[in-house]
Design a protein around this motif. Structure first.
Motif, PDB file in Angstrom:
ATOM      1  N   ASN A 104       0.811  -1.218   0.000  1.00  0.00           N
ATOM      2  CA  ASN A 104       0.000   0.000   0.000  1.00  0.00           C
ATOM      3  C   ASN A 104       0.844   1.268   0.000  1.00  0.00           C
ATOM      4  O   ASN A 104       0.316   2.358   0.216  1.00  0.00           O
ATOM      5  N   ASP A 105       2.129   1.119  -0.235  1.00  0.00           N
ATOM      6  CA  ASP A 105       3.007   2.283  -0.285  1.00  0.00           C
ATOM      7  C   ASP A 105       2.830   2.971  -1.646  1.00  0.00           C
ATOM      8  O   ASP A 105       3.162   2.406  -2.685  1.00  0.00           O
ATOM      9  N   ILE A 106       2.275   4.176  -1.638  1.00  0.00           N
ATOM     10  CA  ILE A 106       1.961   4.886  -2.880  1.00  0.00           C
ATOM     11  C   ILE A 106       3.205   5.605  -3.384  1.00  0.00           C
ATOM     12  O   ILE A 106       3.852   6.329  -2.619  1.00  0.00           O
ATOM     13  N   PRO A 107       3.570   5.427  -4.660  1.00  0.00           N
ATOM     14  CA  PRO A 107       4.757   6.115  -5.192  1.00  0.00           C
ATOM     15  C   PRO A 107       4.595   7.627  -5.107  1.00  0.00           C
ATOM     16  O   PRO A 107       3.536   8.166  -5.396  1.00  0.00           O
ATOM     17  N   GLU A 108       5.649   8.288  -4.699  1.00  0.00           N
ATOM     18  CA  GLU A 108       5.613   9.746  -4.579  1.00  0.00           C
ATOM     19  C   GLU A 108       5.780  10.389  -5.951  1.00  0.00           C
ATOM     20  O   GLU A 108       6.619   9.990  -6.745  1.00  0.00           O
ATOM     21  N   ILE A 109       4.966  11.385  -6.240  1.00  0.00           N
ATOM     22  CA  ILE A 109       5.046  12.108  -7.507  1.00  0.00           C
ATOM     23  C   ILE A 109       6.337  12.911  -7.535  1.00  0.00           C
ATOM     24  O   ILE A 109       6.651  13.639  -6.591  1.00  0.00           O
ATOM     25  N   GLN A 110       7.081  12.794  -8.612  1.00  0.00           N
ATOM     26  CA  GLN A 110       8.353  13.481  -8.733  1.00  0.00           C
ATOM     27  C   GLN A 110       8.180  14.819  -9.463  1.00  0.00           C
ATOM     28  O   GLN A 110       7.276  14.981 -10.283  1.00  0.00           O
ATOM     29  N   VAL A 111       9.035  15.763  -9.140  1.00  0.00           N
ATOM     30  CA  VAL A 111       9.024  17.049  -9.829  1.00  0.00           C
ATOM     31  C   VAL A 111       9.181  16.818 -11.333  1.00  0.00           C
ATOM     32  O   VAL A 111      10.038  16.049 -11.773  1.00  0.00           O
ATOM     33  N   GLY A 112       8.323  17.457 -12.124  1.00  0.00           N
ATOM     34  CA  GLY A 112       8.336  17.280 -13.569  1.00  0.00           C
ATOM     35  C   GLY A 112       7.298  16.290 -14.061  1.00  0.00           C
ATOM     36  O   GLY A 112       7.057  16.197 -15.276  1.00  0.00           O
ATOM     37  N   ALA A 113       6.651  15.564 -13.118  1.00  0.00           N
ATOM     38  CA  ALA A 113       5.630  14.582 -13.495  1.00  0.00           C
ATOM     39  C   ALA A 113       4.239  15.202 -13.408  1.00  0.00           C
ATOM     40  O   ALA A 113       4.007  16.172 -12.676  1.00  0.00           O
ATOM     41  N   LYS A 114       3.302  14.611 -14.149  1.00  0.00           N
ATOM     42  CA  LYS A 114       1.921  15.086 -14.116  1.00  0.00           C
ATOM     43  C   LYS A 114       1.260  14.629 -12.822  1.00  0.00           C
ATOM     44  O   LYS A 114       1.433  13.492 -12.388  1.00  0.00           O
ATOM     45  N   VAL A 115       0.476  15.513 -12.215  1.00  0.00           N
ATOM     46  CA  VAL A 115      -0.194  15.206 -10.947  1.00  0.00           C
ATOM     47  C   VAL A 115      -1.546  14.569 -11.242  1.00  0.00           C
ATOM     48  O   VAL A 115      -2.367  15.159 -11.959  1.00  0.00           O
ATOM     49  N   PRO A 116      -1.813  13.368 -10.708  1.00  0.00           N
ATOM     50  CA  PRO A 116      -3.111  12.712 -10.947  1.00  0.00           C
ATOM     51  C   PRO A 116      -4.264  13.529 -10.361  1.00  0.00           C
ATOM     52  O   PRO A 116      -4.105  14.281  -9.404  1.00  0.00           O
ATOM     53  N   ASP A 117      -5.419  13.340 -10.934  1.00  0.00           N
ATOM     54  CA  ASP A 117      -6.598  14.063 -10.480  1.00  0.00           C
ATOM     55  C   ASP A 117      -7.071  13.518  -9.135  1.00  0.00           C
ATOM     56  O   ASP A 117      -6.766  12.379  -8.746  1.00  0.00           O
ATOM     57  N   PHE A 118      -7.802  14.327  -8.401  1.00  0.00           N
ATOM     58  CA  PHE A 118      -8.477  13.885  -7.182  1.00  0.00           C
ATOM     59  C   PHE A 118      -9.765  14.673  -7.034  1.00  0.00           C
ATOM     60  O   PHE A 118      -9.949  15.725  -7.670  1.00  0.00           O
ATOM     61  N   SER A 119     -10.675  14.175  -6.207  1.00  0.00           N
ATOM     62  CA  SER A 119     -11.979  14.812  -6.014  1.00  0.00           C
ATOM     63  C   SER A 119     -12.290  14.882  -4.523  1.00  0.00           C
ATOM     64  O   SER A 119     -12.306  13.856  -3.834  1.00  0.00           O
ATOM     65  N   LEU A 120     -12.543  16.101  -4.017  1.00  0.00           N
ATOM     66  CA  LEU A 120     -12.876  16.319  -2.611  1.00  0.00           C
ATOM     67  C   LEU A 120     -14.016  17.345  -2.522  1.00  0.00           C
ATOM     68  O   LEU A 120     -14.602  17.710  -3.532  1.00  0.00           O
ATOM     69  N   ILE A 121     -14.312  17.809  -1.303  1.00  0.00           N
ATOM     70  CA  ILE A 121     -15.416  18.736  -1.058  1.00  0.00           C
ATOM     71  C   ILE A 121     -14.868  20.005  -0.429  1.00  0.00           C
ATOM     72  O   ILE A 121     -14.054  19.947   0.496  1.00  0.00           O
ATOM     73  N   ASP A 122     -15.331  21.178  -0.911  1.00  0.00           N
ATOM     74  CA  ASP A 122     -14.805  22.425  -0.356  1.00  0.00           C
ATOM     75  C   ASP A 122     -15.645  22.936   0.815  1.00  0.00           C
ATOM     76  O   ASP A 122     -16.617  22.287   1.243  1.00  0.00           O
TER      77      ASP A 122
END
Length: 306
Positions: A126-144
Motif C-alpha cells: 500500500n506504499d503509494i509512489p511519490e510524484i516526482q518534480v516534472g511529473a503530471k499530478v493525478p486528479d483527485f476529487s474532494l469537497i470544499d
C-alpha cells in the motif's frame, strides 16, 4: 637629503597603492541561503530568492552564476540551499552549494518521518509512489468549504499552490505558519488569484474538519472561497493524495502527527516543486509562485526585512 626624502615618499606611495590594489582585488565571501526559483544549466545560472545577507544586501531575487557546473547536479526548483556568495571587483558567483534539508527539531515532522518509514516496511503493497518534480499530478476529487465538489483537473490552465492542515492544530510553527503564508500571498497576488492562481488546503482530519469547520477556519485567515479552496472529504482519498506528495499523517491519542509540505503545480498540471518543512518565508514562496506563473520573467521586486 631631498633625494632621499623623495625616494622614501615614492616608495611609500607605491606600497600604499599596491596595498590598496591588493585589498580591492581580494574577493569577499558571504554565507547565504535562499530558495531556488529556476535552474539554467546551459548558462550555469540559478535564479534564487535570496534571504538577507547581514551588512551586505537586502533579501531579493537575483540570478547567480555558478562556475562549477557539477554543483548544479541534484538541485531542483523549490530546493532551499545554503551557499557562499563570492564577490570581487570583476565578478560575483556562488559556490559550495548545499541543499538545506528540513530537519525540524519539533516532534511532529520528525515523528511523521519515522512512522512513514515504519508504514512502508510493514505494508509495502500500500506504499503509494511519490510524484516526482516534472511529473503530471493525478486528479483527485474532494469537497470544499461550501459543500461543493472540487477536482484538481478543474484548475487546469491555472497555477495551484497546495498545502495540508488540520484545523485544531495549535502549534504556531506548523499549520499556523503554513496557512499564514497563503494569507500573506493573497495580497501579493490579488490581481491573479482566481484567474491564474488558486490556493488549496486539504485537511488531514475529515472526521472533525467538516465543510462547516473548514469554512470557519477559512474566515480566520480571510480566505476567499472562490480562490482559496479548503477541502475535506473521504479519508481514503485524502490519504492517497497526501501520500502521493510524500506527506505523512497519523492520529496519536487525539493529536495529528504530520509532516509539512507545500506543493506547487503549474498550469499544465505538472508538479513544479514540493517544499518540505516551514523554513522558507512567504516572500520566498511568492517568488517561486511568480516564477511559475511567468517562467520567462524574473520577479521584479526586492522585499526588505523578510
Amino acid at each position: 637629503m631631498t633625494r632621499l626624502l623623495l625616494r622614501t615618499f615614492t616608495t611609500t606611495l607605491a606600497l600604499l597603492i599596491l596595498s590598496v590594489a591588493n585589498t580591492q582585488a581580494a574577493p569577499q565571501t558571504y554565507a547565504a541561503r535562499g530558495l531556488i526559483l529556476k535552474i539554467d544549466k546551459p548558462h550555469q545560472t540559478l535564479l534564487i530568492s535570496c534571504e538577507r545577507i547581514p551588512d551586505y544586501m537586502d533579501a531579493m531575487v537575483m540570478p547567480f552564476p555558478v562556475h562549477n557546473a557539477a554543483e548544479l547536479d541534484g538541485l531542483a526548483s523549490g530546493s532551499m540551499i545554503d551557499f557562499n556568495l563570492v564577490v570581487d571587483n570583476q565578478d560575483s558567483y556562488i559556490d559550495h552549494l548545499r541543499i538545506h534539508h528540513y530537519e525540524g527539531l519539533e516532534a511532529d515532522p520528525a515523528a511523521a518521518r519515522r512512522l512513514k518509514l515504519l508504514a512502508a516496511i510493514s505494508d509495502p503493497e500500500n506504499d503509494i509512489p511519490e510524484i516526482q518534480v516534472g511529473a503530471k499530478v493525478p486528479d483527485f476529487s474532494l469537497i470544499d468549504q461550501n459543500h461543493q465538489p472540487v477536482e484538481l483537473s478543474q484548475f487546469r490552465g491555472k497555477t495551484v499552490a497546495l498545502t495540508f492542515t488540520y484545523t485544531h492544530c495549535v502549534l504556531p510553527n506548523f499549520c499556523f505558519r503554513i496557512a499564514n503564508n497563503f494569507r500573506q500571498l493573497q495580497s501579493r497576488f490579488a490581481d491573479q488569484l482566481g484567474s491564474k492562481l488558486v490556493f488549496i488546503t486539504i485537511t488531514f482530519d475529515p472526521a472533525h474538519d467538516t465543510p462547516e469547520m473548514m469554512a470557519k477556519y477559512g474566515k480566520t485567515w480571510s480566505a476567499n472561497p472562490a480562490n482559496w479552496k479548503l477541502l475535506t472529504g473521504d479519508q481514503a482519498e485524502i490519504d492517497r493524495v497526501a501520500r502521493s506528495f510524500g506527506v505523512s499523517a497519523w492520529r496519536d491519542e487525539g493529536v495529528m502527527i504530520h509532516s509539512l509540505h507545500t506543493i506547487l503545480i503549474n498550469k499544465d498540471g505538472i508538479l513544479v516543486a514540493n517544499l518540505e518543512g516551514n523554513e522558507f518565508t512567504a516572500a520566498e514562496l511568492g517568488d517561486l509562485i511568480q516564477t511559475t506563473l511567468n517562467p520567462s520573467a524574473t520577479p521584479l521586486h526586492a522585499f526588505n526585512g523578510r
